[in-house]
Design an enzyme around this catalytic site. Structure first.
Site, short mmCIF file in Angstrom:
data_model
loop_
_atom_site.label_atom_id
_atom_site.label_comp_id
_atom_site.label_asym_id
_atom_site.label_seq_id
_atom_site.Cartn_x
_atom_site.Cartn_y
_atom_site.Cartn_z
N HIS A 74 60.89 34.24 82.94
CA HIS A 74 61.56 34.22 81.62
C HIS A 74 62.98 33.67 81.72
O HIS A 74 63.44 32.93 80.84
CB HIS A 74 61.55 35.60 80.99
CG HIS A 74 60.19 36.17 80.80
ND1 HIS A 74 59.96 37.50 80.54
CD2 HIS A 74 58.96 35.58 80.85
CE1 HIS A 74 58.65 37.70 80.43
NE2 HIS A 74 58.03 36.56 80.62
N ASP A 92 56.05 31.17 79.41
CA ASP A 92 55.78 31.43 80.83
C ASP A 92 55.57 30.13 81.60
O ASP A 92 56.09 29.94 82.70
CB ASP A 92 54.53 32.30 80.99
CG ASP A 92 54.81 33.78 80.85
OD1 ASP A 92 55.99 34.20 80.90
OD2 ASP A 92 53.84 34.54 80.71
N HIS A 105 50.02 32.48 85.42
CA HIS A 105 50.97 32.13 86.48
C HIS A 105 50.29 31.50 87.68
O HIS A 105 50.82 30.55 88.27
CB HIS A 105 51.74 33.38 86.92
CG HIS A 105 52.53 34.01 85.81
ND1 HIS A 105 53.59 33.38 85.19
CD2 HIS A 105 52.41 35.22 85.21
CE1 HIS A 105 54.10 34.17 84.27
NE2 HIS A 105 53.40 35.29 84.26
#
Length: 295
Positions: free
Chosen positions: A81, A242, A265
Site C-alpha cells: 500500500h 495492490d 500478490h
C-alpha cells in the site's frame, strides 16, 4: 509524468499496527539520494544487516501481502500500500525506517500514506527518472488466474475479480492511471477479507491486527462494516491498488498496460519475475531523452 526523479522534502512520520502481526510500529520515511530507490530499514534489528532494498527478487512471500527480504533473512511485510502511493505520487527514492517487522495497515488503503507524503512534500532531483517501457506482452497464468503487461502509450490498469458472495460478485475496472486518477479512483479503497477465514488465518499467525477499522469484512453476502463501502466496486479497485504497489518493486514506473484477472500478490510477483527474465520485452526509457529528441 515527471521527467526527473523525486524524493521527500522532509521526513514523513506515522505509526500504527500491522494487520498480520498486530504489532504497533513507528515509521519514518526519509529523503534519499538519486538512484537510491526505496530501501526499508528495520531499526529494531541490530545483530544483522537491517537494510532491505526493494527489488523484484527481494520478494520472498506473497500470502495475503507482499514480503521482502535481504541476504541476512531480515524481512519487511505488507509493503504494497505504501509502494502504490510511492509509485503514483512519483517518489523514486526513499528510506523507510520502521521499528518492527510489518508496515502499519492504517485504514487498509493507500490514502493515509498519500496524506503523510503530501504533508512531507516532494523534492525534485537532477537525475532523469527511469521508466520501464513494455515492448512485448508478458503474461503469467495459473489456472483461471492471469496477469499480463502489454505495450501502451501510458500506464493503464485493468482488473477483474469474481466471488460467490453477492456482496462482491463480478467487478471489473479498466482505466488510464496517473497521479490524479490514483488519488480520485483508487487510493482510498481498502483491503478486504472474509469472516469465516479469520480463525484459520490467526492460527497461521496472520490477521492478528485485522479489524473493521482497517479491513472490509464480508460475511456471506453481507458487508459487516457499519459504515459500508466507500465505493460499490471498492473490492476490485483495491486489487488494482495492490497490483500497482506490487509492480513498483521493479524500481520504476511502468509505461504499459497491466491486466489482472483473479490475480493476487503471488501472480503479480510472478509477472514481475517473468518480465525480468525477458529483457527483450522491455527497456528503460527516460523522458529526458524524448525531450532532447523533440528539440
Amino acid at each position: 509524468m515527471a521527467a526527473f526523479q523525486h524524493t521527500l522534502r522532509s521526513p514523513a512520520l506515522f505509526a500504527g499496527i500491522g494487520v498480520h502481526t498486530g504489532a504497533y510500529v513507528r515509521v519514518s520515511v526519509r529523503p534519499a539520494a538519486p538512484d537510491a530507490g526505496v530501501v526499508f530499514v528495520r531499526t529494531d534489528v541490530r545483530d544483522a544487516d537491517n537494510r532491505v532494498p526493494v527489488s523484484g527478487e527481494a520478494v520472498c512471500r506473497t500470502q495475503l501481502g507482499t514480503v521482502i527480504t535481504n541476504a541476512a533473512g531480515v524481512t519487511v511485510s505488507t509493503i504494497e500500500h505504501l509502494m502504490a502511493a510511492f509509485a503514483m505520487l512519483g517518489v523514486d527514492n526513499a528510506v523507510v525506517e520502521l521499528d518492527g517487522p510489518e508496515m502499519p495497515i492504517m485504514d487498509g488503503s493507500s490514502a493515509p500514506f498519500v496524506r503523510v507524503l503530501d504533508r512531507a512534500g516532494l523534492r525534485p532531483q537532477e537525475t532523469p527518472r527511469r521508466f520501464i517501457e513494455i515492448l512485448e506482452t508478458v503474461e503469467v497464468v495459473d489456472g483461471d488466474k492471469r496477469a499480463a503487461l502489454k505495450p501502451a502509450d501510458g500506464f493503464e490498469v485493468a482488473f477483474e475479480i469474481r466471488f460467490g458472495s453477492a456482496a462482491i460478485g463480478r467487478q471489473a475496472i479498466d482505466m488510464p492511471m496517473d497521479e490524479a486518477a490514483f488519488r480520485a479512483e483508487l487510493a482510498d479503497c481498502r483491503t478486504f477479507g472474509f469472516a469465516h477465514e479469520v480463525e484459520a488465518l490467526r492460527a497461521m499467525g496472520l490477521a492478528r491486527g485485522g479489524s473493521m477499522d482497517n479491513c472490509i469484512v464480508v460475511d456471506g453476502d453481507r458487508v459487516l462494516n457499519p459504515e459500508g463501502l466507500r465505493r460499490p466496486d471498492e473490492f476490485v479497485r483495491h486489487k488494482a491498488l495492490d497490483a500497482i504497489g506490487d509492480l513498483y518493486v521493479l524500481g520504476g514506473p511502468i509505461l504499459g498496460r497491466f491486466e489482472g484477472e483473479l490475480a493476487g500478490h503471488a501472480l503479480n510477483n510472478a509477472l514481475v519475475r517473468a518480465l525480468l527474465a525477458r529483457p527483450d520485452a522491455w527497456r528503460v526509457r527516460t523522458l529526458v531523452e524524448d525531450l532532447k529528441e523533440a528539440v
